[in-house]
Every structure is written in structure tokens, then in C-alpha cells.
Design a protein around this motif. Structure first.
Motif, short mmCIF file in Angstrom:
data_model
loop_
_atom_site.label_atom_id
_atom_site.label_comp_id
_atom_site.label_asym_id
_atom_site.label_seq_id
_atom_site.Cartn_x
_atom_site.Cartn_y
_atom_site.Cartn_z
N ASP A 187 63.97 61.83 -2.76
CA ASP A 187 62.79 62.64 -2.46
C ASP A 187 62.80 63.21 -1.05
O ASP A 187 61.80 63.75 -0.59
N VAL A 188 63.93 63.13 -0.35
CA VAL A 188 64.01 63.70 0.99
C VAL A 188 64.37 65.18 0.87
O VAL A 188 65.41 65.52 0.32
N PRO A 189 63.54 66.08 1.38
CA PRO A 189 63.88 67.51 1.31
C PRO A 189 65.02 67.83 2.26
O PRO A 189 65.19 67.19 3.30
N ASP A 190 65.82 68.82 1.90
CA ASP A 190 66.89 69.25 2.79
C ASP A 190 66.35 70.02 3.99
O ASP A 190 66.97 70.03 5.06
N ARG A 191 65.18 70.65 3.80
CA ARG A 191 64.61 71.46 4.88
C ARG A 191 63.13 71.16 4.99
O ARG A 191 62.42 71.10 3.98
N PHE A 192 62.65 70.94 6.20
CA PHE A 192 61.22 70.71 6.41
C PHE A 192 60.86 71.12 7.83
O PHE A 192 61.72 71.19 8.73
N THR A 193 59.59 71.40 8.03
CA THR A 193 59.13 71.89 9.33
C THR A 193 58.91 70.73 10.30
O THR A 193 58.38 69.68 9.92
N VAL A 194 59.32 70.92 11.53
CA VAL A 194 59.08 69.94 12.59
C VAL A 194 58.44 70.66 13.78
O VAL A 194 58.47 71.89 13.89
N VAL A 195 57.85 69.87 14.65
CA VAL A 195 57.48 70.36 15.96
C VAL A 195 58.23 69.47 16.95
O VAL A 195 58.26 68.25 16.81
N PHE A 196 58.92 70.09 17.88
CA PHE A 196 59.71 69.31 18.83
C PHE A 196 59.29 69.66 20.25
O PHE A 196 58.62 70.66 20.50
N GLU A 201 59.01 65.63 15.38
CA GLU A 201 58.30 64.94 14.31
C GLU A 201 57.95 65.94 13.23
O GLU A 201 57.83 67.14 13.49
N PRO A 202 57.84 65.49 11.98
CA PRO A 202 57.49 66.40 10.88
C PRO A 202 56.13 67.06 11.13
O PRO A 202 55.22 66.46 11.72
N TRP A 203 56.00 68.29 10.68
CA TRP A 203 54.77 69.06 10.83
C TRP A 203 54.24 69.41 9.45
O TRP A 203 54.97 69.95 8.62
N SER A 204 52.99 69.09 9.20
CA SER A 204 52.41 69.28 7.87
C SER A 204 51.63 70.59 7.75
O SER A 204 51.07 70.88 6.71
N GLY A 205 51.61 71.38 8.83
CA GLY A 205 50.90 72.66 8.78
C GLY A 205 51.75 73.77 8.19
O GLY A 205 52.56 73.54 7.28
N THR A 206 51.59 74.96 8.70
CA THR A 206 52.30 76.12 8.18
C THR A 206 53.81 75.90 8.24
O THR A 206 54.35 75.47 9.26
N SER A 207 54.50 76.24 7.15
CA SER A 207 55.93 76.00 7.07
C SER A 207 56.71 76.99 7.93
O SER A 207 56.37 78.18 8.00
N SER A 208 57.76 76.48 8.58
CA SER A 208 58.70 77.34 9.30
C SER A 208 59.96 77.58 8.49
O SER A 208 60.92 78.18 8.98
N CYS A 209 59.98 77.08 7.25
CA CYS A 209 61.20 77.14 6.45
C CYS A 209 61.15 78.18 5.34
O CYS A 209 61.93 78.10 4.37
N SER A 210 60.27 79.13 5.44
CA SER A 210 60.18 80.15 4.38
C SER A 210 61.30 81.15 4.53
O SER A 210 61.90 81.29 5.58
#
Length: 199
Positions: free
Chosen positions: A166-175, A190-199
Motif C-alpha cells: 500500500d505504499v504509493p510510488d509518488r506522494f507529496t511532501v513538504v521539506f 514529511e508527507p503532505w496531505s493537502g494539495t497534491s504536487s504529483c499531478s
């Protein structure tokens, strides 16, 4: 909320990026409270230099992006070499903060303890600035990005992938990148649950 620069928070962040691939894929979203969206406001424009004894001059958004676009690939390549056992953790010292070096060292120890070995290299793309601030004599740049682990994996002792299903290959982070005296270093993500940066 505890600031991301705390040692425990950095440890959680880096271990979420590495150990999450072992068996706890759902941990991608549990590295602590998500950073809050900053209130909109203008970013101060820098001057050529700050007088001695004054606060550091903030970079513009464009300058901040140029800083992270240069730093991040170097850091990720160095981190991949360390987690693969091809380089010592001290090789990260020019690229990341002291507390993050310690966090990565702990993650490597954890991987070794369970017989895991990393292969490949992660990538971060689609940068956008969240905030640029001062903290004492430091400049703190926080940036959104798409963390891509398509070409990065962890193998078990038999050479099979240890990535949780269940680990996605791509996910949004804030660094976070910290600048001191004109030198900028990675300080965790750390993972970011807001607007995706992976579109």
C-alpha cells in the motif's frame, strides 16, 4: 504543534521515507501533524548583502527555488549511496543538518538490523515554495514537492522487494532547507496531505 526542526520530528520524517517501505505502508501519513498552510503575504526582496549584525536577507521565491533545485538532487543521490552501503553517513555532512545526519544514521542502522538494502534513488520534482522565514541567524525555506520512489526500493536478504503493497510510488511532501551564512542544507521532509504536487 511541535516545529519540524525538533530532533524527534526529523527522525520520524526520515524514517517515514525509508522504513515505511518495509511493512507499514500506511505510515506514509503518520509522521506527525501536517504543517499548516502559511498565511499568504509578500516575500521580502533581498538586497545584495546584509550589514554585519543584522538579520539575514531573505531570498525571493525564484532564488529559493534555485537553491532547492541545486541542493535536492545532490542530497538524494548522497542519501541513496549511504542507504545502499556505498558511502558513509559522514558524506552527507556538507548537504544536510547535523540532526538530520543523525536521523539518517539511525535509519541505516534500523535497515541493517532487519537485513534490508536500498537500491536506486528517489527523486523530488514539481517544487513550489510554501514559506521563506528567518529563525535567528538562519533562513528557513519550506517547499512542496512530489516525492517519487519509482526507481527506489528496499530489498530483503533474498533480494526480493520489501516494499509494502500500500505504499504509493509518488506522494507529496513538504521539506525544509536551512541556510546559515549563505550555505544551505536539507533538514528533513514529511508527507503532505493537502494539495497534491504529483499531478
Amino acid at each position: 504543534m511541535t516545529p519540524m526542526r525538533s530532533g524527534e520530528r526529523s527522525r520520524r520524517a526520515v524514517r517515514a521515507a525509508l522504513l515505511v517501505m518495509l511493512s507499514v505502508g500506511s505510515a506514509v501519513g503518520v509522521s506527525g501533524c501536517a504543517p499548516q498552510e502559511p498565511a499568504p503575504g509578500p516575500t521580502p526582496s533581498p538586497t545584495l548583502s546584509a550589514p554585519p549584525g543584522t538579520a539575514p536577507v531573505l531570498p525571493t521565491n525564484e532564488e529559493a527555488l534555485a537553491i532547492v533545485e541545486e541542493l535536492v538532487p545532490k542530497f538524494l543521490a548522497a542519501e541513496a549511496a549511504v542507504t545502499a552501503g556505498a558511502a558513509g553517513v559522514e558524506s552527507l555532512e556538507p548537504l544536510t543538518t547535523d540532526e538530520h545526519v543523525l536521523a539518517i544514521e539511525q535509519s541505516v542502522d534500523d535497515l541493517n538490523e532487519v537485513g534490508r538494502k536500498s537500491v536506486g534513488e528517489a527523486n523530488i520534482s514539481n517544487f513550489s515554495v510554501q514559506s521563506i522565514d528567518r529563525s535567528g541567524d538562519e533562513i528557513v525555506i519550506r517547499v512542496y514537492g512530489c516525492y517519487d520512489m519509482t526507481n527506489f526500493d528496499l530489498l530483503d536478504s533474498a533480494g526480493a522487494s520489501a516494499k509494502a503493497p500500500d505504499v504509493p510510488d509518488r506522494f507529496t511532501v513538504v521539506f525544509e532547507v536551512i541556510g546559515t551564512g549563505g550555505v544551505y542544507k536539507w533538514n528533513g521532509s514529511e508527507p503532505w496531505s493537502g494539495t497534491s504536487s504529483c499531478s
